[in-house]
Design a protein around this motif. Structure first.
Motif, PDB file in Angstrom:
ATOM      1  N   ALA A   8       0.823  -1.210   0.000  1.00  0.00           N
ATOM      2  CA  ALA A   8       0.000   0.000   0.000  1.00  0.00           C
ATOM      3  C   ALA A   8       0.858   1.262   0.000  1.00  0.00           C
ATOM      4  O   ALA A   8       0.474   2.281   0.563  1.00  0.00           O
ATOM      5  N   GLY A   9       2.037   1.179  -0.620  1.00  0.00           N
ATOM      6  CA  GLY A   9       2.861   2.366  -0.789  1.00  0.00           C
ATOM      7  C   GLY A   9       2.307   3.250  -1.887  1.00  0.00           C
ATOM      8  O   GLY A   9       1.128   3.166  -2.248  1.00  0.00           O
ATOM      9  N   ARG A  10       3.160   4.066  -2.453  1.00  0.00           N
ATOM     10  CA  ARG A  10       2.667   5.075  -3.397  1.00  0.00           C
ATOM     11  C   ARG A  10       2.087   4.467  -4.664  1.00  0.00           C
ATOM     12  O   ARG A  10       1.004   4.871  -5.104  1.00  0.00           O
ATOM     13  N   ILE A  11       2.769   3.485  -5.257  1.00  0.00           N
ATOM     14  CA  ILE A  11       2.232   2.863  -6.472  1.00  0.00           C
ATOM     15  C   ILE A  11       1.007   2.016  -6.141  1.00  0.00           C
ATOM     16  O   ILE A  11      -0.028   2.107  -6.808  1.00  0.00           O
ATOM     17  N   GLY A  12       1.105   1.183  -5.113  1.00  0.00           N
ATOM     18  CA  GLY A  12      -0.016   0.315  -4.759  1.00  0.00           C
ATOM     19  C   GLY A  12      -1.271   1.093  -4.412  1.00  0.00           C
ATOM     20  O   GLY A  12      -2.371   0.762  -4.884  1.00  0.00           O
ATOM     21  N   SER A  13      -1.146   2.124  -3.604  1.00  0.00           N
ATOM     22  CA  SER A  13      -2.326   2.892  -3.207  1.00  0.00           C
ATOM     23  C   SER A  13      -2.872   3.718  -4.373  1.00  0.00           C
ATOM     24  O   SER A  13      -4.093   3.906  -4.490  1.00  0.00           O
ATOM     25  N   THR A  14      -1.988   4.192  -5.253  1.00  0.00           N
ATOM     26  CA  THR A  14      -2.459   4.945  -6.420  1.00  0.00           C
ATOM     27  C   THR A  14      -3.234   4.039  -7.365  1.00  0.00           C
ATOM     28  O   THR A  14      -4.289   4.430  -7.893  1.00  0.00           O
ATOM     29  N   TYR A 129       6.843   7.381 -12.553  1.00  0.00           N
ATOM     30  CA  TYR A 129       6.785   8.060 -11.262  1.00  0.00           C
ATOM     31  C   TYR A 129       5.360   7.977 -10.729  1.00  0.00           C
ATOM     32  O   TYR A 129       4.392   8.128 -11.479  1.00  0.00           O
ATOM     33  N   TRP A 130       5.243   7.795  -9.418  1.00  0.00           N
ATOM     34  CA  TRP A 130       3.900   7.609  -8.858  1.00  0.00           C
ATOM     35  C   TRP A 130       3.042   8.855  -9.047  1.00  0.00           C
ATOM     36  O   TRP A 130       1.821   8.743  -9.238  1.00  0.00           O
ATOM     37  N   GLU A 131       3.661  10.045  -9.017  1.00  0.00           N
ATOM     38  CA  GLU A 131       2.860  11.266  -9.210  1.00  0.00           C
ATOM     39  C   GLU A 131       2.266  11.315 -10.621  1.00  0.00           C
ATOM     40  O   GLU A 131       1.128  11.758 -10.804  1.00  0.00           O
ATOM     41  N   ASN A 132       3.033  10.844 -11.610  1.00  0.00           N
ATOM     42  CA  ASN A 132       2.506  10.803 -12.973  1.00  0.00           C
ATOM     43  C   ASN A 132       1.397   9.776 -13.109  1.00  0.00           C
ATOM     44  O   ASN A 132       0.413   9.995 -13.819  1.00  0.00           O
ATOM     45  N   LEU A 133       1.559   8.653 -12.417  1.00  0.00           N
ATOM     46  CA  LEU A 133       0.488   7.648 -12.400  1.00  0.00           C
ATOM     47  C   LEU A 133      -0.767   8.207 -11.749  1.00  0.00           C
ATOM     48  O   LEU A 133      -1.880   7.951 -12.196  1.00  0.00           O
ATOM     49  N   ARG A 134      -0.580   9.008 -10.724  1.00  0.00           N
ATOM     50  CA  ARG A 134      -1.728   9.605 -10.023  1.00  0.00           C
ATOM     51  C   ARG A 134      -2.427  10.662 -10.866  1.00  0.00           C
ATOM     52  O   ARG A 134      -3.671  10.712 -10.917  1.00  0.00           O
ATOM     53  N   ASP A 135      -1.647  11.502 -11.552  1.00  0.00           N
ATOM     54  CA  ASP A 135      -2.208  12.735 -12.112  1.00  0.00           C
ATOM     55  C   ASP A 135      -2.436  12.731 -13.615  1.00  0.00           C
ATOM     56  O   ASP A 135      -3.174  13.582 -14.121  1.00  0.00           O
ATOM     57  N   HIS A 136      -1.828  11.816 -14.369  1.00  0.00           N
ATOM     58  CA  HIS A 136      -1.784  11.981 -15.813  1.00  0.00           C
ATOM     59  C   HIS A 136      -2.596  10.964 -16.593  1.00  0.00           C
ATOM     60  O   HIS A 136      -2.318  10.716 -17.780  1.00  0.00           O
ATOM     61  N   ALA A 137      -3.584  10.367 -15.958  1.00  0.00           N
ATOM     62  CA  ALA A 137      -4.526   9.529 -16.704  1.00  0.00           C
ATOM     63  C   ALA A 137      -5.316  10.401 -17.674  1.00  0.00           C
ATOM     64  O   ALA A 137      -5.611  11.564 -17.384  1.00  0.00           O
ATOM     65  N   ARG A 138      -5.642   9.843 -18.825  1.00  0.00           N
ATOM     66  CA  ARG A 138      -6.406  10.565 -19.838  1.00  0.00           C
ATOM     67  C   ARG A 138      -7.585   9.712 -20.291  1.00  0.00           C
ATOM     68  O   ARG A 138      -7.525   8.484 -20.274  1.00  0.00           O
ATOM     69  N   PRO A 139      -8.667  10.346 -20.752  1.00  0.00           N
ATOM     70  CA  PRO A 139      -9.856   9.581 -21.141  1.00  0.00           C
ATOM     71  C   PRO A 139      -9.619   8.728 -22.383  1.00  0.00           C
ATOM     72  O   PRO A 139      -8.666   8.951 -23.154  1.00  0.00           O
ATOM     73  N   GLN A 140     -10.492   7.770 -22.581  1.00  0.00           N
ATOM     74  CA  GLN A 140     -10.392   6.890 -23.736  1.00  0.00           C
ATOM     75  C   GLN A 140     -10.403   7.703 -25.024  1.00  0.00           C
ATOM     76  O   GLN A 140     -11.195   8.634 -25.187  1.00  0.00           O
ATOM     77  N   GLY A 141      -9.505   7.375 -25.932  1.00  0.00           N
ATOM     78  CA  GLY A 141      -9.432   8.073 -27.202  1.00  0.00           C
ATOM     79  C   GLY A 141      -8.509   9.270 -27.200  1.00  0.00           C
ATOM     80  O   GLY A 141      -8.216   9.827 -28.271  1.00  0.00           O
ATOM     81  N   ALA A 142      -8.029   9.690 -26.032  1.00  0.00           N
ATOM     82  CA  ALA A 142      -7.134  10.845 -25.974  1.00  0.00           C
ATOM     83  C   ALA A 142      -5.805  10.508 -26.650  1.00  0.00           C
ATOM     84  O   ALA A 142      -5.271   9.409 -26.486  1.00  0.00           O
ATOM     85  N   SER A 143      -5.260  11.459 -27.392  1.00  0.00           N
ATOM     86  CA  SER A 143      -4.026  11.216 -28.128  1.00  0.00           C
ATOM     87  C   SER A 143      -2.782  11.373 -27.266  1.00  0.00           C
ATOM     88  O   SER A 143      -1.687  10.988 -27.684  1.00  0.00           O
ATOM     89  N   ASP A 144      -2.949  11.950 -26.077  1.00  0.00           N
ATOM     90  CA  ASP A 144      -1.781  12.233 -25.233  1.00  0.00           C
ATOM     91  C   ASP A 144      -1.679  11.299 -24.034  1.00  0.00           C
ATOM     92  O   ASP A 144      -1.135  11.661 -22.998  1.00  0.00           O
ATOM     93  N   ARG A 145      -2.177  10.082 -24.180  1.00  0.00           N
ATOM     94  CA  ARG A 145      -2.043   9.119 -23.096  1.00  0.00           C
ATOM     95  C   ARG A 145      -0.567   8.757 -22.884  1.00  0.00           C
ATOM     96  O   ARG A 145       0.170   8.535 -23.855  1.00  0.00           O
ATOM     97  N   VAL A 146      -0.155   8.682 -21.628  1.00  0.00           N
ATOM     98  CA  VAL A 146       1.214   8.305 -21.278  1.00  0.00           C
ATOM     99  C   VAL A 146       1.353   6.791 -21.400  1.00  0.00           C
ATOM    100  O   VAL A 146       0.464   6.030 -21.009  1.00  0.00           O
ATOM    101  N   ALA A 147       2.492   6.349 -21.925  1.00  0.00           N
ATOM    102  CA  ALA A 147       2.724   4.925 -22.145  1.00  0.00           C
ATOM    103  C   ALA A 147       3.187   4.230 -20.870  1.00  0.00           C
ATOM    104  O   ALA A 147       3.977   4.772 -20.103  1.00  0.00           O
ATOM    105  N   ILE A 148       2.701   3.019 -20.666  1.00  0.00           N
ATOM    106  CA  ILE A 148       3.145   2.123 -19.603  1.00  0.00           C
ATOM    107  C   ILE A 148       3.714   0.867 -20.269  1.00  0.00           C
ATOM    108  O   ILE A 148       2.967   0.084 -20.860  1.00  0.00           O
ATOM    109  N   ALA A 193      11.327   5.821 -15.760  1.00  0.00           N
ATOM    110  CA  ALA A 193      11.053   7.138 -15.162  1.00  0.00           C
ATOM    111  C   ALA A 193      10.936   8.228 -16.222  1.00  0.00           C
ATOM    112  O   ALA A 193      11.315   9.378 -15.989  1.00  0.00           O
ATOM    113  N   THR A 194      10.414   7.872 -17.388  1.00  0.00           N
ATOM    114  CA  THR A 194      10.125   8.856 -18.419  1.00  0.00           C
ATOM    115  C   THR A 194       8.617   8.993 -18.557  1.00  0.00           C
ATOM    116  O   THR A 194       7.852   8.201 -18.001  1.00  0.00           O
ATOM    117  N   GLU A 195       8.205   9.984 -19.307  1.00  0.00           N
ATOM    118  CA  GLU A 195       6.779  10.176 -19.567  1.00  0.00           C
ATOM    119  C   GLU A 195       6.638  10.459 -21.053  1.00  0.00           C
ATOM    120  O   GLU A 195       6.856  11.588 -21.501  1.00  0.00           O
TER     121      GLU A 195
END
Length: 208
Positions: A8-14, A129-148, A193-195
């Motif tokens: 339940a750290g930063r990634i798990g809780s996010t 980065y966990w902050e990017n995982l927390r903040d940078h989700a984008r809706p379906q169809g968005a062209s600027d989705r961050v890659a995982i 650790a890139t976006e």
């Protein structure tokens, strides 16, 4: 889908927050016991409960493992055997202690966790980065989705995890099998650790 989360750290809780927000049933555990997660569960709200690690492993149709690599041998093995397990762990020798097999690059941390658990393991969410995982989700169809990036040996397990990545607002990029592919997005790799977009990430993974 039922999601178990061990760690339940930063990634798990996010991830728990993302999955609960879209309606997945989530059971989350840490090493200190369910009572210590009461505030987190209340803050996230929705279909989430605090449980033991053993219970999270049994509950999940997919189980996220988000613990320090050095503690992977504490994972419950019997309930994880044959399940889809999402490994977010990274090996940091200054934290985990030196592992000669990893220091010599004879194998990878994910391959060792897979061998220990007998799971259909997919490495994912370890390179963001966990902050990017927390903040940078984008809706379906968005062209600027961050890659995982993700890697694994079981194609069905990878497809399931790729679906979860897309469900919470990111783009899934297949890096290949667990050993070869996992090395492409572990610490020190070009995509760690890139976006970046899926096209940019795919290009770097191909070069790697």
């Amino acid at each position: 889908m039922r999601i178990g989360i061990i760690g339940a750290g930063r990634i798990g809780s996010t991830l728990a927050r993302h999955f609960a927000a879209i309606g997945y049933d989530v059971a989350i555990a840490n090493s200190r016991g369910p009572d210590t997660l009461a505030d987190l569960v209340a803050d996230i709200g929705g279909p989430i409960r605090a449980v033991t690690a053993e219970e999270a492993a049994r509950f999940g149709e997919a189980v996220v493992v988000s613990i320090p690599y050095g503690r992977y041998q504490e994972l419950p093995t019997e309930p994880l055997r044959g399940k889809v397990v999402i490994d977010t762990c990274n090996y940091y020798p200054e934290r985990d202690g030196h592992d000669p097999e990893l220091d010599s690059d004879a194998t990878t941390s994910s391959e060792k966790i897979q061998a220990h658990t007998g799971a259909n393991l997919v490495k994912a969410f370890n390179a963001i980065y966990w902050e990017n995982l927390r903040d940078h989700a984008r809706p379906q169809g968005a062209s600027d989705r961050v890659a995982i990036p993700l890697s694994g040996n079981d194609e069905e397990a990878k497809a399931a995890v790729a679906g979860l990545i897309r469900d919470i607002g990111f783009a899934a990029v297949d890096a290949g099998h667990l050993g070869e592919g996992g090395r492409k997005h572990q610490p020190g790799s070009r995509v760690y650790a890139t976006e970046m977009s899926s096209a940019e990430t795919s290009a770097l993974l191909h070069v790697a």
